[in-house]
Design a protein around this motif. Structure first.
Motif, PDB file in Angstrom:
ATOM      1  N   LYS A  95       0.838  -1.203   0.000  1.00 17.33           N
ATOM      2  CA  LYS A  95       0.000   0.000   0.000  1.00 17.33           C
ATOM      3  C   LYS A  95       0.869   1.247   0.000  1.00 17.33           C
ATOM      4  CE  LYS A  95      -3.581  -2.116   2.869  1.00 17.33           C
ATOM      5  NZ  LYS A  95      -4.090  -2.096   4.248  1.00 17.33           N
ATOM      6  N   GLN A 103       1.084   5.692  -7.658  1.00 17.89           N
ATOM      7  CA  GLN A 103       0.176   4.788  -8.347  1.00 17.89           C
ATOM      8  C   GLN A 103      -1.236   4.901  -7.768  1.00 17.89           C
ATOM      9  OE1 GLN A 103       1.389   3.228 -11.130  1.00 17.89           O
ATOM     10  NE2 GLN A 103       3.114   4.506 -10.544  1.00 17.89           N
ATOM     11  N   TYR A 108      -4.286   4.000   0.383  1.00 16.16           N
ATOM     12  CA  TYR A 108      -5.272   2.953   0.167  1.00 16.16           C
ATOM     13  C   TYR A 108      -6.473   3.111   1.095  1.00 16.16           C
ATOM     14  CZ  TYR A 108      -7.263  -1.731   0.316  1.00 16.16           C
ATOM     15  OH  TYR A 108      -8.122  -2.786   0.287  1.00 16.16           O
ATOM     16  N   GLN A 145     -12.061  -0.314  -9.607  1.00 17.62           N
ATOM     17  CA  GLN A 145     -11.369  -1.444 -10.205  1.00 17.62           C
ATOM     18  C   GLN A 145     -10.029  -1.685  -9.522  1.00 17.62           C
ATOM     19  OE1 GLN A 145     -12.568  -3.455 -12.632  1.00 17.62           O
ATOM     20  NE2 GLN A 145     -10.730  -4.655 -12.221  1.00 17.62           N
ATOM     21  N   VAL A 146      -9.284  -0.605  -9.308  1.00 19.20           N
ATOM     22  CA  VAL A 146      -7.984  -0.732  -8.650  1.00 19.20           C
ATOM     23  C   VAL A 146      -8.163  -1.334  -7.261  1.00 19.20           C
ATOM     24  CG1 VAL A 146      -5.989   0.525  -7.777  1.00 19.20           C
ATOM     25  CG2 VAL A 146      -7.064   1.247  -9.888  1.00 19.20           C
ATOM     26  N   ASN A 148     -10.625  -3.133  -6.135  1.00 17.78           N
ATOM     27  CA  ASN A 148     -11.039  -4.534  -6.204  1.00 17.78           C
ATOM     28  C   ASN A 148      -9.859  -5.437  -6.521  1.00 17.78           C
ATOM     29  OD1 ASN A 148     -13.653  -3.907  -5.641  1.00 17.78           O
ATOM     30  ND2 ASN A 148     -14.315  -3.862  -7.788  1.00 17.78           N
ATOM     31  N   ASP A 149      -9.030  -4.995  -7.480  1.00 17.75           N
ATOM     32  CA  ASP A 149      -7.847  -5.781  -7.829  1.00 17.75           C
ATOM     33  C   ASP A 149      -6.939  -5.946  -6.625  1.00 17.75           C
ATOM     34  OD1 ASP A 149      -8.769  -5.970 -10.365  1.00 17.75           O
ATOM     35  OD2 ASP A 149      -7.376  -4.523 -11.251  1.00 17.75           O
ATOM     36  N   LEU A 150      -6.735  -4.833  -5.923  1.00 13.53           N
ATOM     37  CA  LEU A 150      -5.862  -4.888  -4.752  1.00 13.53           C
ATOM     38  C   LEU A 150      -6.432  -5.813  -3.694  1.00 13.53           C
ATOM     39  CD1 LEU A 150      -4.579  -1.259  -4.185  1.00 13.53           C
ATOM     40  CD2 LEU A 150      -3.229  -3.298  -4.583  1.00 13.53           C
ATOM     41  N   VAL A 153      -5.658  -9.264  -4.546  1.00 12.28           N
ATOM     42  CA  VAL A 153      -4.257  -9.600  -4.252  1.00 12.28           C
ATOM     43  C   VAL A 153      -4.084  -9.834  -2.755  1.00 12.28           C
ATOM     44  CG1 VAL A 153      -1.894  -8.721  -4.260  1.00 12.28           C
ATOM     45  CG2 VAL A 153      -3.357  -8.355  -6.243  1.00 12.28           C
ATOM     46  N   VAL A 294      -3.563 -10.868 -11.736  1.00 13.76           N
ATOM     47  CA  VAL A 294      -4.053  -9.539 -12.117  1.00 13.76           C
ATOM     48  C   VAL A 294      -2.893  -8.554 -12.101  1.00 13.76           C
ATOM     49  CG1 VAL A 294      -6.403  -9.834 -11.277  1.00 13.76           C
ATOM     50  CG2 VAL A 294      -4.669  -8.936  -9.745  1.00 13.76           C
ATOM     51  N   VAL A 296      -2.399  -4.877 -11.404  1.00 11.52           N
ATOM     52  CA  VAL A 296      -3.107  -3.732 -10.844  1.00 11.52           C
ATOM     53  C   VAL A 296      -2.665  -2.492 -11.612  1.00 11.52           C
ATOM     54  CG1 VAL A 296      -3.521  -2.398  -8.767  1.00 11.52           C
ATOM     55  CG2 VAL A 296      -3.100  -4.846  -8.602  1.00 11.52           C
ATOM     56  N   LYS A 297      -3.634  -1.781 -12.176  1.00 16.12           N
ATOM     57  CA  LYS A 297      -3.277  -0.579 -12.923  1.00 16.12           C
ATOM     58  C   LYS A 297      -3.285   0.608 -11.988  1.00 16.12           C
ATOM     59  CE  LYS A 297      -3.053  -0.688 -17.211  1.00 16.12           C
ATOM     60  NZ  LYS A 297      -1.715  -0.653 -17.841  1.00 16.12           N
TER      61      LYS A 297
END
Lengths: 303, 432
Positions: A95, A103, A108, A145-146, A148-150, A153, A294, A296-297
């Protein structure tokens, strides 16, 4: 790194460490989102009273530049930690890196608070404020989206830490898994793991980790970078049975790009460390790299 | 590398004894099994199937270990070594087993300018990539283009390994594929990169394919373009420095980077473009010292390319439109796919050209459809591979429009679609 002009840095990153220290040390109530410091995640930790007295800053060595743009930082905990603790270190460090390397435009926890309303907000004006700060629909979607991806992970990392010993974690920014722009490694080989009763309190250890990070001031000299893809890799046992992560049998830790290694270890010699565990359990080559499926963007309002 | 050297002599001999058979084992994405264990099981399986005819692919296994860990086992590229279809006795051949995982991440992009985020200078693919899987098999050429290209790279590696003095015997690691559009030049480059990564997996951990976006290397600032090219090659250099990686650099439409400098003498072209050509040429000379890099280039307009670049290309392979025999093979593979997806139903046996030849092109119930397909193939001569691959689609869209058809109806529709292609082409040239 020293030749990067000051103006390239993101505002306020340069002379942060001392100020940060004070903010961290003082336990405080939730503040309005807008001016939460970057270390909000550690701030949350700090509300719990530390049960273990951690000797802060005695063992934190300053960043030692190694050839090829590689830096390392050692943090020694005065006792053993839990597996869950190892997961928390990874999680918080990830984070932190995401925020420090632009990023995520907020920490977070702040983002989670914005987009999910999970954290309790002080009543009153915040309704209004949240609406003002609330971004356009598309940005909101991207940010969701970010997050959720995180979350994916984090969730699977936790499972992984429960299934197997995890000697090393890589956080790769930009490029491909084999040639990232920046590489952050957490080395847990010197950690000794034990049960909850014998272990140090996780929150205290997280605080120590962050204290060392701030003291060493590893992020302030870096050039601002655009948002990019973030790949998380974890080393684990071949037969640990995790199916979310993709095994990368041929993977080799890249040498290209900027590298920061955080070596975590425990000073108490009486319990076995992770690496000795590893050796006794099975051969080294049974520990292979797993890649999170995934990418993460990174996300920014202006991107 | 002695094995690779053996490869070179293969066209000269045809007996099984010294034949090298490549077996590609596609390991499942979630499989963590050791290569050695998989190899043992594969060898056990191949022992049981001692004789095969041509290429063969296993996707179902009795062995539980293989079922869990392996997607497919394929004996590949036998036709590159054997002219005739003949029984191959696996026990007698040298078996080379290549075990690989596919990378699913897709390409990542490389930007040269931190400020210009939108301009992508290059795409990086980590090989073997899932996108290029089966691409090699789908490319059908008449002559020994594929084996020539593979052998070229094998020789390159052999010479590098033996430290042959580059001043005495010179090779530049540059391949130029040229020919009309739609003949699969770019696809062949990608497929070859994938194939070589798999074949050489015992030497290199992975492959990288870097597709350079030629136009992005031209800067809006005068005299900056040459520097951008140099910057691009510097990034490539960083990748090559890792000896464990096999790097393929693909420059598509290379004439845009290496336009003939003689044309500039007329004075109409900006001198900046000359600098780009110069930069590319010097950078290629730099890069050729490294053993683990291959530069692949393609072009439609060869006469526009600078002579110094053409000179540097070791192989200048012309890739033309497919011959009727190749067209037949392409249609054959398309129809097989449609039958697999049950768009053509019921399934019909289609003979190969070789089999047709064996029965002397005699028309009977079995060969009727295949002969019809042969006629369509002859009629399609002159169409490019790209058009051929989309004709079955067009045939369905224009003339069928039902979820499943018989083979006879489909072939009629295909024939109509071919006619229409030539009609359209005639109209286009009339307009021009």
């Amino acid at each position: 790194m020293g030749d990067i002009p000051m103006m390239l840095r993101k505002g306020g990153h340069s002379n942060r460490s001392k100020v940060e220290e004070q903010k961290m040390a003082a336990p405080r109530a939730t503040q309005p989102e807008a001016d939460l410091p970057r270390s909000a995640e550690t701030g949350l930790e700090l509300r719990e009273a530390p049960a273990v007295a951690v000797t802060v800053a005695l063992t934190a060595q300053p960043v030692a530049p190694a050839p090829g743009g590689a830096f390392s930082l050692s943090v020694v905990f005065p006792g053993s930690v839990t597996r869950e603790g190892c997961f928390r270190f990874t999680c918080e460090f990830l984070k932190h890196v995401l925020y420090q390397r632009q990023q995520l435009h907020k920490s977070y926890e702040q983002l989670v608070c914005f987009y999910r309303g999970q954290l309790p907000r002080p009543p009153g004006q915040e309704e209004d404020m949240v609406r003002k700060v609330y971004p356009k629909d598309q940005d909101s979607k991207k940010c969701q989206q970010v997050l959720n991806d995180l979350d994916g992970v984090f969730q699977h990392l936790e499972i992984m830490f429960n299934l197997t010993l995890v000697p090393r974690i890589l956080i790769l920014l930009g490029g491909t898994a084999v040639s990232p722009k920046e590489l952050y490694e957490i080395n847990l080989q010197g950690i000794s793991v034990s049960g909850t009763e014998e272990s140090l309190q996780t929150s205290a250890c997280v605080r120590k980790l962050f204290h060392s990070l701030f003291m060493a001031d590893v992020f302030s000299d870096l050039q601002a970078i655009p948002t990019m893809g973030i790949i998380v890799m974890a080393q684990g046992h071949r037969n640990c049975g995790i199916d979310w992560f993709r095994p990368k049998l041929n993977y080799k830790v890249p040498t290209r790009g900027r590298k920061l290694t955080v070596n975590l270890s425990c000073s108490h010699g009486n319990s076995t460390t992770l690496s000795t565990c590893q050796e006794s359990n099975s051969a080294w080559d049974d520990y292979i790299w797993f890649q999170a499926p995934v990418i993460v963007k990174g996300f920014n309002y202006f991107s | 590398m002695d094995e690779a050297a053996g490869d070179l002599k293969l066209p000269l001999q045809n007996d099984c004894e010294s034949l090298q058979i490549h077996v590609e084992v596609h390991q499942k994405t979630n499989s963590t099994a050791k290569k050695e264990d998989i190899k043992l099981s594969v060898l056990k399986l191949l022992n049981r199937h001692s004789v095969i005819f041509g290429d063969y692919k296993w996707i179902e296994f009795d062995d539980c270990f293989l079922t869990n860990n392996v997607q497919s086992i394929a004996v590949v590229d036998t036709e590159l070594q054997l002219k005739e279809r003949q029984p191959i006795s696996l026990n007698k051949c040298r078996l080379l087993i290549h075990i690989f995982h596919l990378n699913e991440e897709g390409p990542s992009t490389e930007n040269l300018d931190a400020e210009d985020e939108d301009i992508v200078a290059a795409n990086h693919w980590l090989l073997p990539a899932v996108e290029f899987h089966c691409l090699w098999e789908s490319l059908i050429y008449d002559a020994e283009i594929k084996s020539d290209l593979l052998n070229y790279v094998t020789t390159t590696l052999l010479f590098s390994d033996r430290n042959v003095n580059n001043n005495l015997i010179s090779w530049n690691r540059v391949i130029l594929l040229h020919g009309p559009p739609g003949t699969g030049k770019t696809s062949l480059c990608r497929a070859m990169a994938q194939k070589l990564t798999i074949r050489l997996s015992h030497r290199y951990r992975y492959g990288q394919l870097i597709e350079i976006n030629s136009h992005s290397l031209f800067s809006k600032w005068f005299s900056e373009s040459g520097k951008l090219v140099t910057k691009m090659f510097q990034k490539i250099q960083e990748l090559i420095d890792d000896k464990d990686v096999l790097v393929f650099v693909l420059i598509d439409e290379v004439e845009s980077l290496t336009a003939a400098r003689s044309a500039f003498q007329a004075g109409t072209e900006p001198s900046d473009a000359i600098r780009v050509v110069n930069a590319v040429l010097t950078q290629i000379d730099q890069i050729k010292r490294y053993p683990n890099v291959v530069i692949l280039t393609t072009s439609n307009i060869t006469e526009k390319i600078d002579i110094a670049f053409v000179d540097r290309a070791d192989i200048k392979q012309y890739i033309g439109p497919p011959s009727p025999a190749a067209v037949f093979k392409i249609y054959h593979s398309c129809l097989e796919e449609l039958m697999k997806c049950q768009i053509i139903y019921p399934r019909q046996q289609l003979l190969t050209l070789h089999e047709l030849e064996m029965i002397g092109y005699l028309e009977n119930d079995v060969s009727k459809l295949s002969l019809l397909l042969k006629d369509i193939s002859r009629k399609s001569e002159g169409l490019s591979g790209r058009i051929l691959r989309k004709l079955p689609f067009l045939a369905h869209a224009l003339h069928i429009q039902s979820p499943s058809v018989t083979m006879t109806t489909f072939l009629q529709a295909l024939s109509l679609a071919v006619d229409k292609q030539f009609e359209e082409r005639a109209k286009l040239s009339d307009c021009a």
